[in-house]
Write an enzyme that holds these catalytic residues in place. Structure first.
Site, PDB file in Angstrom:
ATOM      1  N   ALA A  13       0.841  -1.202   0.000  1.00 50.93           N
ATOM      2  CA  ALA A  13       0.000   0.000   0.000  1.00 50.93           C
ATOM      3  C   ALA A  13       0.875   1.251   0.000  1.00 50.93           C
ATOM      4  O   ALA A  13       0.543   2.248  -0.650  1.00 50.93           O
ATOM      5  CB  ALA A  13      -0.911  -0.011   1.221  1.00 50.93           C
ATOM      6  N   GLY A  14       2.012   1.188   0.706  1.00 46.67           N
ATOM      7  CA  GLY A  14       2.910   2.339   0.779  1.00 46.67           C
ATOM      8  C   GLY A  14       3.491   2.681  -0.582  1.00 46.67           C
ATOM      9  O   GLY A  14       3.522   3.843  -0.997  1.00 46.67           O
ATOM     10  N   LYS A  15       3.935   1.648  -1.289  1.00 44.06           N
ATOM     11  CA  LYS A  15       4.505   1.878  -2.628  1.00 44.06           C
ATOM     12  C   LYS A  15       3.436   2.418  -3.583  1.00 44.06           C
ATOM     13  O   LYS A  15       3.699   3.331  -4.373  1.00 44.06           O
ATOM     14  CB  LYS A  15       5.042   0.567  -3.198  1.00 44.06           C
ATOM     15  CG  LYS A  15       6.340   0.086  -2.585  1.00 44.06           C
ATOM     16  CD  LYS A  15       6.780  -1.154  -3.333  1.00 44.06           C
ATOM     17  CE  LYS A  15       8.057  -1.742  -2.816  1.00 44.06           C
ATOM     18  NZ  LYS A  15       8.475  -2.911  -3.596  1.00 44.06           N
ATOM     19  N   GLU A  43       6.939 -14.867  -6.104  1.00 41.78           N
ATOM     20  CA  GLU A  43       8.053 -15.222  -5.233  1.00 41.78           C
ATOM     21  C   GLU A  43       9.317 -14.501  -5.699  1.00 41.78           C
ATOM     22  O   GLU A  43       9.679 -14.588  -6.883  1.00 41.78           O
ATOM     23  CB  GLU A  43       8.276 -16.737  -5.271  1.00 41.78           C
ATOM     24  CG  GLU A  43       8.506 -17.297  -3.873  1.00 41.78           C
ATOM     25  CD  GLU A  43       8.938 -18.738  -3.933  1.00 41.78           C
ATOM     26  OE1 GLU A  43       9.941 -19.068  -3.279  1.00 41.78           O
ATOM     27  OE2 GLU A  43       8.292 -19.508  -4.682  1.00 41.78           O
ATOM     28  N   ASP A  72      11.408  -3.312  -7.474  1.00 41.75           N
ATOM     29  CA  ASP A  72      11.927  -3.990  -6.297  1.00 41.75           C
ATOM     30  C   ASP A  72      12.865  -3.012  -5.621  1.00 41.75           C
ATOM     31  O   ASP A  72      13.630  -2.306  -6.296  1.00 41.75           O
ATOM     32  CB  ASP A  72      12.644  -5.289  -6.665  1.00 41.75           C
ATOM     33  CG  ASP A  72      12.755  -6.191  -5.451  1.00 41.75           C
ATOM     34  OD1 ASP A  72      11.704  -6.578  -4.897  1.00 41.75           O
ATOM     35  OD2 ASP A  72      13.881  -6.507  -5.024  1.00 41.75           O
ATOM     36  N   TYR A 156      10.985   1.190   6.581  1.00 47.51           N
ATOM     37  CA  TYR A 156      12.155   1.668   7.314  1.00 47.51           C
ATOM     38  C   TYR A 156      12.243   3.201   7.389  1.00 47.51           C
ATOM     39  O   TYR A 156      13.216   3.733   7.925  1.00 47.51           O
ATOM     40  CB  TYR A 156      13.438   1.126   6.656  1.00 47.51           C
ATOM     41  CG  TYR A 156      13.557  -0.385   6.668  1.00 47.51           C
ATOM     42  CD1 TYR A 156      13.957  -1.061   7.825  1.00 47.51           C
ATOM     43  CD2 TYR A 156      13.269  -1.140   5.532  1.00 47.51           C
ATOM     44  CE1 TYR A 156      14.071  -2.453   7.838  1.00 47.51           C
ATOM     45  CE2 TYR A 156      13.384  -2.528   5.539  1.00 47.51           C
ATOM     46  CZ  TYR A 156      13.787  -3.180   6.688  1.00 47.51           C
ATOM     47  OH  TYR A 156      13.895  -4.546   6.712  1.00 47.51           O
ATOM     48  N   ASP A 157      11.269   3.904   6.847  1.00 49.12           N
ATOM     49  CA  ASP A 157      11.370   5.383   6.786  1.00 49.12           C
ATOM     50  C   ASP A 157      11.622   6.053   8.144  1.00 49.12           C
ATOM     51  O   ASP A 157      12.374   7.038   8.198  1.00 49.12           O
ATOM     52  CB  ASP A 157      10.125   5.982   6.114  1.00 49.12           C
ATOM     53  CG  ASP A 157      10.126   5.746   4.615  1.00 49.12           C
ATOM     54  OD1 ASP A 157      11.175   5.338   4.075  1.00 49.12           O
ATOM     55  OD2 ASP A 157       9.083   5.965   3.976  1.00 49.12           O
ATOM     56  N   HIS A 182      14.739   7.114  -3.546  1.00 52.37           N
ATOM     57  CA  HIS A 182      15.143   6.122  -4.542  1.00 52.37           C
ATOM     58  C   HIS A 182      14.030   5.913  -5.564  1.00 52.37           C
ATOM     59  O   HIS A 182      14.255   5.887  -6.756  1.00 52.37           O
ATOM     60  CB  HIS A 182      15.507   4.814  -3.829  1.00 52.37           C
ATOM     61  CG  HIS A 182      14.453   4.326  -2.857  1.00 52.37           C
ATOM     62  ND1 HIS A 182      13.766   5.177  -2.019  1.00 52.37           N
ATOM     63  CD2 HIS A 182      13.960   3.088  -2.618  1.00 52.37           C
ATOM     64  CE1 HIS A 182      12.897   4.471  -1.300  1.00 52.37           C
ATOM     65  NE2 HIS A 182      12.998   3.213  -1.643  1.00 52.37           N
ATOM     66  N   ARG A 183      12.806   5.838  -5.049  1.00 49.29           N
ATOM     67  CA  ARG A 183      11.639   5.623  -5.932  1.00 49.29           C
ATOM     68  C   ARG A 183      11.392   6.862  -6.797  1.00 49.29           C
ATOM     69  O   ARG A 183      11.101   6.758  -7.994  1.00 49.29           O
ATOM     70  CB  ARG A 183      10.431   5.312  -5.036  1.00 49.29           C
ATOM     71  CG  ARG A 183       9.157   4.889  -5.768  1.00 49.29           C
ATOM     72  CD  ARG A 183       8.182   4.256  -4.783  1.00 49.29           C
ATOM     73  NE  ARG A 183       8.730   3.021  -4.251  1.00 49.29           N
ATOM     74  CZ  ARG A 183       9.169   2.885  -2.980  1.00 49.29           C
ATOM     75  NH1 ARG A 183       9.085   3.879  -2.129  1.00 49.29           N
ATOM     76  NH2 ARG A 183       9.682   1.729  -2.601  1.00 49.29           N
TER      77      ARG A 183
END
Ligand code: IMP
Length: 203
Positions: A13-15, A43, A72, A156-157, A182-183
């Site tokens: 959901a965060g992404k 996977e 990823d 990890y934010d 990064h995103r």
């Protein structure tokens, strides 16, 4: 003219929220896995961010028949020789209060470069007609915070401290994170390709 449909192939959901913020201004109809009835996880058996992003692009792109964007990403900590890296999601379970507290403890007593970490993100865009792929990578540099702080972002934010900002990525609004993350950087590199694909489809 119908908008080009783009599947955002993530179960996070965060992404998803960040991708909507990053490319929501483009003339695209953004679709989620839920929207297209895909309910399986892929996977992540690759050794690199690129391999895992490709596995997801291939699986979700083929299943949906749509233009598909996957990514990823992960946290690389100098004191852990670059770990947890591709294992970031599963490393030490799924409770981020625990994961973050553990990382803070791991660098206790260290300062400066010894607390260095970075986020890396590889984006893959897959065109359904011929399976053509585009890749983009982005990185953000920071340090493991002395104490977790902030309630924004995800994962990890709260412990990703950005010295230049004087706070963690969980303490800044989403558009500020987009600008330096990064995103956000990977998104900036994939935008011109998305624009070209949209234009070609409209022609
Ligand atoms: P994956 O890309 O699905 O393997 O998961 C990436 C994992 O890396 C997430 O579950 C988080 O633990 C971490 N991660 C990646 N990007 C971010 C971010 O922007 N903020 C916080 N954690 C992140």
């Amino acid at each position: 003219m119908a908008r080009t449909q783009l599947l955002i192939g993530t179960t996070s959901a965060g992404k998803l929220l960040e991708w909507q913020s990053l490319i929501g201004d483009l003339p695209l109809e953004l679709l989620t896995l839920h929207d297209v009835g895909i309910d399986f996880d892929v996977e992540e058996t690759g050794d690199t961010f690129a391999q895992n992003a490709l596995l997801k692009a291939d699986a979700y792109g083929r299943a949906s028949g749509l233009l598909t964007l996957t990514e990823d990403a992960g946290l690389q900590v100098a004191a852990l020789n670059g770990g947890p890296g591709v294992h970031s999601a599963r490393w030490e379970g799924s409770d981020y209060a625990h994961k973050n507290a553990l990382l803070v403890r791991l660098v206790e007593g260290k300062e400066g470069a010894a607390r260095a970490c970075r986020y890396a993100c590889v984006v893959v865009l897959r065109r359904p007609e011929d399976g053509k792929l585009w890749y983009a990578r982005g990185e953000a540099r920071g340090q493991i915070a002395h104490v977790p702080a902030g309630s924004g972002g995800f994962g990890y934010d709260p412990i990703f401290y950005v010295p230049r900002l004087g706070c963690t990525l969980a303490e800044v609004p989403i558009d500020e994170k987009d600008r330096i993350s990064h995103r956000g950087r990977a998104a900036g590199r994939i935008r011109p390709i998305l624009r070209q694909l949209i234009e070609r489809r409209a022609a």
